[in-house]
Design an enzyme around this catalytic site. Structure first.
Site, PDB file in Angstrom:
ATOM      1  N   SER A   1       0.868  -1.184   0.000  1.00  0.00           N
ATOM      2  CA  SER A   1       0.000   0.000   0.000  1.00  0.00           C
ATOM      3  C   SER A   1       0.899   1.227   0.000  1.00  0.00           C
ATOM      4  O   SER A   1       1.828   1.313   0.810  1.00  0.00           O
ATOM      5  CB  SER A   1      -0.857   0.034   1.268  1.00  0.00           C
ATOM      6  OG  SER A   1      -1.694  -1.083   1.304  1.00  0.00           O
TER       7      SER A   1
ATOM      8  N   CYS B   1      -7.342  -1.069   7.297  1.00  0.00           N
ATOM      9  CA  CYS B   1      -6.204  -1.594   6.547  1.00  0.00           C
ATOM     10  C   CYS B   1      -5.297  -2.416   7.464  1.00  0.00           C
ATOM     11  O   CYS B   1      -5.030  -2.027   8.595  1.00  0.00           O
ATOM     12  CB  CYS B   1      -5.415  -0.442   5.925  1.00  0.00           C
ATOM     13  SG  CYS B   1      -4.064  -1.011   4.889  1.00  0.00           S
TER      14      CYS B   1
ATOM     15  N   ASP C   1      -8.648  -2.569   2.984  1.00  0.00           N
ATOM     16  CA  ASP C   1      -7.478  -2.968   2.195  1.00  0.00           C
ATOM     17  C   ASP C   1      -6.695  -3.893   3.129  1.00  0.00           C
ATOM     18  O   ASP C   1      -5.890  -3.436   3.927  1.00  0.00           O
ATOM     19  CB  ASP C   1      -6.670  -1.715   1.841  1.00  0.00           C
ATOM     20  CG  ASP C   1      -5.408  -2.036   1.055  1.00  0.00           C
ATOM     21  OD1 ASP C   1      -5.203  -3.213   0.719  1.00  0.00           O
ATOM     22  OD2 ASP C   1      -4.619  -1.107   0.784  1.00  0.00           O
TER      23      ASP C   1
ATOM     24  N   TRP D   1      -4.887  -7.889   4.121  1.00  0.00           N
ATOM     25  CA  TRP D   1      -4.138  -9.028   3.600  1.00  0.00           C
ATOM     26  C   TRP D   1      -3.854 -10.020   4.708  1.00  0.00           C
ATOM     27  O   TRP D   1      -3.913  -9.672   5.887  1.00  0.00           O
ATOM     28  CB  TRP D   1      -2.823  -8.552   2.975  1.00  0.00           C
ATOM     29  CG  TRP D   1      -1.955  -7.830   3.954  1.00  0.00           C
ATOM     30  CD1 TRP D   1      -1.083  -8.372   4.841  1.00  0.00           C
ATOM     31  CD2 TRP D   1      -1.885  -6.402   4.160  1.00  0.00           C
ATOM     32  NE1 TRP D   1      -0.472  -7.387   5.585  1.00  0.00           N
ATOM     33  CE2 TRP D   1      -0.944  -6.171   5.188  1.00  0.00           C
ATOM     34  CE3 TRP D   1      -2.519  -5.296   3.580  1.00  0.00           C
ATOM     35  CZ2 TRP D   1      -0.623  -4.892   5.651  1.00  0.00           C
ATOM     36  CZ3 TRP D   1      -2.196  -4.025   4.034  1.00  0.00           C
ATOM     37  CH2 TRP D   1      -1.265  -3.830   5.059  1.00  0.00           C
TER      38      TRP D   1
HETATM   39  C1  LIG Z   1      -4.781  -8.426  -0.870  1.00  0.00           C
HETATM   40  C2  LIG Z   1      -5.464  -9.755  -1.023  1.00  0.00           C
HETATM   41  C3  LIG Z   1      -6.842  -9.807  -1.121  1.00  0.00           C
HETATM   42  C4  LIG Z   1      -7.510 -11.048  -1.238  1.00  0.00           C
HETATM   43  N1  LIG Z   1      -8.877 -11.067  -1.290  1.00  0.00           N
HETATM   44  C5  LIG Z   1      -9.521 -12.273  -1.307  1.00  0.00           C
HETATM   45  C6  LIG Z   1     -10.951 -12.332  -1.283  1.00  0.00           C
HETATM   46  O1  LIG Z   1     -11.677 -11.341  -1.244  1.00  0.00           O
HETATM   47  N2  LIG Z   1     -11.530 -13.575  -1.299  1.00  0.00           N
HETATM   48  C7  LIG Z   1     -10.809 -14.728  -1.340  1.00  0.00           C
HETATM   49  O2  LIG Z   1     -11.396 -15.816  -1.348  1.00  0.00           O
HETATM   50  N3  LIG Z   1      -9.448 -14.699  -1.372  1.00  0.00           N
HETATM   51  C8  LIG Z   1      -8.786 -13.499  -1.350  1.00  0.00           C
HETATM   52  N4  LIG Z   1      -7.411 -13.477  -1.371  1.00  0.00           N
HETATM   53  C9  LIG Z   1      -6.649 -14.741  -1.454  1.00  0.00           C
HETATM   54  C10 LIG Z   1      -6.154 -15.056  -2.881  1.00  0.00           C
HETATM   55  O3  LIG Z   1      -7.208 -15.213  -3.800  1.00  0.00           O
HETATM   56  C11 LIG Z   1      -5.342 -16.359  -2.832  1.00  0.00           C
HETATM   57  O4  LIG Z   1      -4.196 -16.122  -2.039  1.00  0.00           O
HETATM   58  C12 LIG Z   1      -4.927 -16.903  -4.196  1.00  0.00           C
HETATM   59  O5  LIG Z   1      -4.243 -18.123  -4.005  1.00  0.00           O
HETATM   60  C13 LIG Z   1      -4.012 -15.967  -4.969  1.00  0.00           C
HETATM   61  O6  LIG Z   1      -3.816 -16.497  -6.264  1.00  0.00           O
HETATM   62  P1  LIG Z   1      -2.780 -15.859  -7.310  1.00  0.00           P
HETATM   63  O7  LIG Z   1      -1.384 -16.108  -6.740  1.00  0.00           O
HETATM   64  O8  LIG Z   1      -2.986 -16.625  -8.585  1.00  0.00           O
HETATM   65  O9  LIG Z   1      -3.055 -14.404  -7.484  1.00  0.00           O
HETATM   66  C14 LIG Z   1      -6.748 -12.263  -1.283  1.00  0.00           C
HETATM   67  C15 LIG Z   1      -5.346 -12.194  -1.196  1.00  0.00           C
HETATM   68  C16 LIG Z   1      -4.709 -10.967  -1.070  1.00  0.00           C
HETATM   69  C17 LIG Z   1      -3.200 -10.942  -0.966  1.00  0.00           C
END
Ligand SMILES: Cc1cc2nc3c(=O)[nH]c(=O)nc-3n(C[C@H](O)[C@H](O)[C@H](O)COP(=O)(O)O)c2cc1C
Length: 619
Positions: free
Chosen positions: A403, A571, A616, A618
């Site tokens: 961020s 956040c 926001d 994580w």
């Molecule tokens: C900032 C952030 C926001 C996320 N928001 C969600 C969400 O709203 N719902 C969910 O099921 N997973 C959420 N996740 C988990 C990701 O979807 C998950 O870690 C996924 O494996 C990431 O896949 P990628 O590496 O292909 O992007 C979030 C992860 C991060 C880091």
């Protein structure tokens, strides 16, 4: 044993695996960098990028029909996991003599999706991650929009979806569920049930279990036979480069040489190489952790951003780890080599057998105890895979997102981030986060490739709208930007509304970051109220005080703010803090605001919809 080990590499947890990512890049640049003051020296020539998916294919339908392919695998991925799983599925399908087309939806004309029926017996598989508040990843946004509004008839198309998500988020796996539902609504036939991977528990295991059912189900549906021949070919041929003048690939994403000849627009595939202006410690001497404030210079307004956006930083690997892996593989790091792609159609990964009984062992030895490839090579010293085999298995080093903790209103040439350095021990092994440990050693004038990712977290348009900001630890980052923006507006003579901050840290002497700045904002009236929760001080009688406790203490005032139309921003940590804060608001809605449970829930959802409650977070 080697097969078993390599199978572990194939499924390595992304965080651990990235420790050794980009080693190929290092090998390529090693000769160059030692005699150069800049890491990004100008001698560059195209050598096949490790993962060259950048070519645009606007007509994947004609590619599929002309090359007799019936399987399309699309991935929605932000940090690479979905992309990796898509590649692995393609390799799995090789064993049924199927050559799947793996596509980044950003590299296709999404309208062509409706033409899938032109392909004979088509199968579409989606590996899609969810982000934010149930949103698609950046690369799947257009596809999501198209599928949302489409009214095409997909009868005759078979499909299956694997969603990637995390249960700590409210909108768990929203995208996986969405695509699964919509494809069926459009007439496509679900050939295997929706798979949901939970990154909070064990996404790898969820995927493996889903795949175990998926493969026989599709094979049965299409009458595919297992082939003994397919799937064993390698993708790369290793060749030493003798020419001392040869120019080498430096890890650029799209255009080779892009780091030297920088051309806007700057984005994920074309990052801007930003100079670092300041890299300073924010924690006190007594803290056992390190938190860095880093300013990047984006001179000449070449990278535009807004308060609340994210900055993505591309790290390179720890050189000690690269040396370790070089010596473990008996690979001379002073030699320049090239990997010649022997299978242009193939995505990078090849499957190794990973029997079900290995899964438990994998879960414990690799995932839980966070062993990297280097740890494994060290533990099993008879395991010496050829360098090109290992590189074939490694995904590209991904950017990390932070961020932004500054506002362009104050200085549009400068972007700040605030990051705690990840470092901890498991047994006698030190585990280090790739990007924060890459950043920690950077000094003024050093450079790093970065790009800005738009966020939806925005200050209210009306300056007089009151706001409550809740950001413990580095969750304070975007709110520092908010305060800079409102302070600048106040200096311009504008009237600004009430701003309350809830910050939390362990100890006032250790990790009370930006203390002086916050106190100055309080003194000059930009900040109306500042509440700081300390979780590890004796003065509280050993009681851990968190931001949600202070919110509850001030519940009458908080409710008044909400009644006055306040916007709320949260956040930081998604796993505990965001949930506890949300529960505290629900309690305030019922116990102070007099709402029933159902009314409180409705109020919360209305506030989210109207973007009066923005998070926001994580984990
Ligand atoms: C900032 C952030 C926001 C996320 N928001 C969600 C969400 O709203 N719902 C969910 O099921 N997973 C959420 N996740 C988990 C990701 O979807 C998950 O870690 C996924 O494996 C990431 O896949 P990628 O590496 O292909 O992007 C979030 C992860 C991060 C880091």
């Amino acid at each position: 044993m080697i097969d078993w080990l390599l199978s572990q590499f194939d499924t390595m947890d992304i965080v651990v695996i990235t420790v050794v990512l980009g080693i190929g890049v290092y090998f390529f640049i090693k000769n160059r960098t030692e005699s150069s003051t800049s890491r990004y020296s100008p001698n560059v020539v195209p050598i096949t990028p490790v993962n060259g998916s950048a070519t645009r294919d606007s007509s994947f339908i004609s590619k599929m029909t002309s090359e007799n392919r019936q399987v399309l695998i699309l991935y929605g991925s932000q940090t690479g996991t979905g992309e990796e799983l898509a590649g692995r599925l393609a390799k799995d399908l090789h064993r049924y003599s199927q050559k799947a087309l793996v596509l980044d939806p950003e590299d296709m004309d999404v309208e062509d999706f409706a033409r899938l029926t032109e392909v004979e017996n088509p199968l579409v598989v989606l590996c899609v991650a969810t982000y934010g508040e149930g949103d698609p990843t950046d690369n799947a946004q257009q596809l999501h929009e198209f599928i949302t509004n489409a009214d095409c008839d997909l009868s005759g198309v078979r499909f299956s979806v694997f969603g990637l998500g995390n249960k700590t988020y409210e909108h768990y796996n929203e995208m996986g569920k969405f695509f699964d539902r919509r494809l069926e609504e459009l007439g496509a036939e679900r050939v295997y049930e929706l798979g949901l991977g939970d990154d909070d528990a064990n996404l790898e295991e969820d995927f493996m279990r889903w795949r175990e059912g998926f493969l026989p189900a599709v094979a049965a549906s299409f009458n595919w036979e297992l082939s003994n021949e397919a799937g064993n070919e390698r993708q790369y041929k290793f060749e030493l480069v003798k020419d001392p003048e040869v120019k080498v690939f430096q890890g650029e994403y799209g255009r080779i040489g892009a780091f030297e000849r920088q051309r806007p627009p700057f984005d994920q595939k074309n990052p801007f190489v930003a100079k670092i202006a300041i890299n300073r410690e924010l924690h006190g001497k007594e803290s056992d952790r390190s938190c860095r404030h880093i300013d990047f210079i984006v001179e000449g307004n070449r990278v535009r951003y807004e308060t609340g956006d994210h900055l993505a930083v591309f790290p390179t690997n720890d050189s000690q780890l690269v040396h370790d892996i070089g010596s473990l593989l008996d690979c001379n790091l002073d030699e320049v080599f090239t990997l010649i792609n022997t299978d242009e159609d193939s995505s990078k990964r090849h499957p190794f057998p990973c029997p079900e009984e290995g899964l438990k062992e994998y879960g414990h030895f690799i995932q839980k105890e966070r062993r990297s490839i280097i740890d494994i090579l060290k533990t099993f010293d008879s395991c010496k895979p050829p360098t090109e085999y290992l590189l074939e298995l490694l995904p590209r080093l991904q950017a990390r997102y932070y961020s932004i903790s500054s506002s362009p209103k104050l200085d549009s040439n400068l972007i700040s981030i605030t990051a705690v350095v990840t470092k901890y021990n498991i047994g006698d092994r030190l585990i280090k986060g790739v990007c924060t440990n890459y950043l920690v050693d950077k000094v003024a004038e050093d450079k790093s490739p970065v790009f800005v990712r738009k966020s939806t977290m925005r200050l209210p348009h009306r300056l007089s709208t009151p706001i409550i900001m809740i950001g413990p630890g580095t969750g304070l980052a975007p709110f520092r930007g908010f305060l800079q923006e409102r302070s600048w507006q106040k200096e311009q003579g504008k009237e600004i509304g009430q701003i309350d901050l809830y910050f939390g840290c362990r100890n006032p002497e250790h990790d009370y970051i930006y203390k002086e700045e916050l106190e100055a904002y309080k003194d000059n009236g930009v900040l109306s109220e500042m509440h700081v929760a300390f979780s590890r001080v004796n003065a509280n009688g050993g009681k851990k005080v968190y931001v949600q406790h202070l919110l509850w203490e001030n519940r009458e005032h908080v409710w008044q703010m909400i009644e006055n139309g306040s916007h709320i921003y949260v956040c930081g940590d998604a796993r505990n803090m965001a949930r506890d804060v949300q529960n505290t608001f629900s309690r305030i809605f019922t116990e102070v605001g007099g709402k029933t449970e159902a009314e409180a829930q409705k109020l919360f959802h209305d506030m989210e919809r109207q973007r009066r409650y923005q998070a926001d977070v994580w984990s």
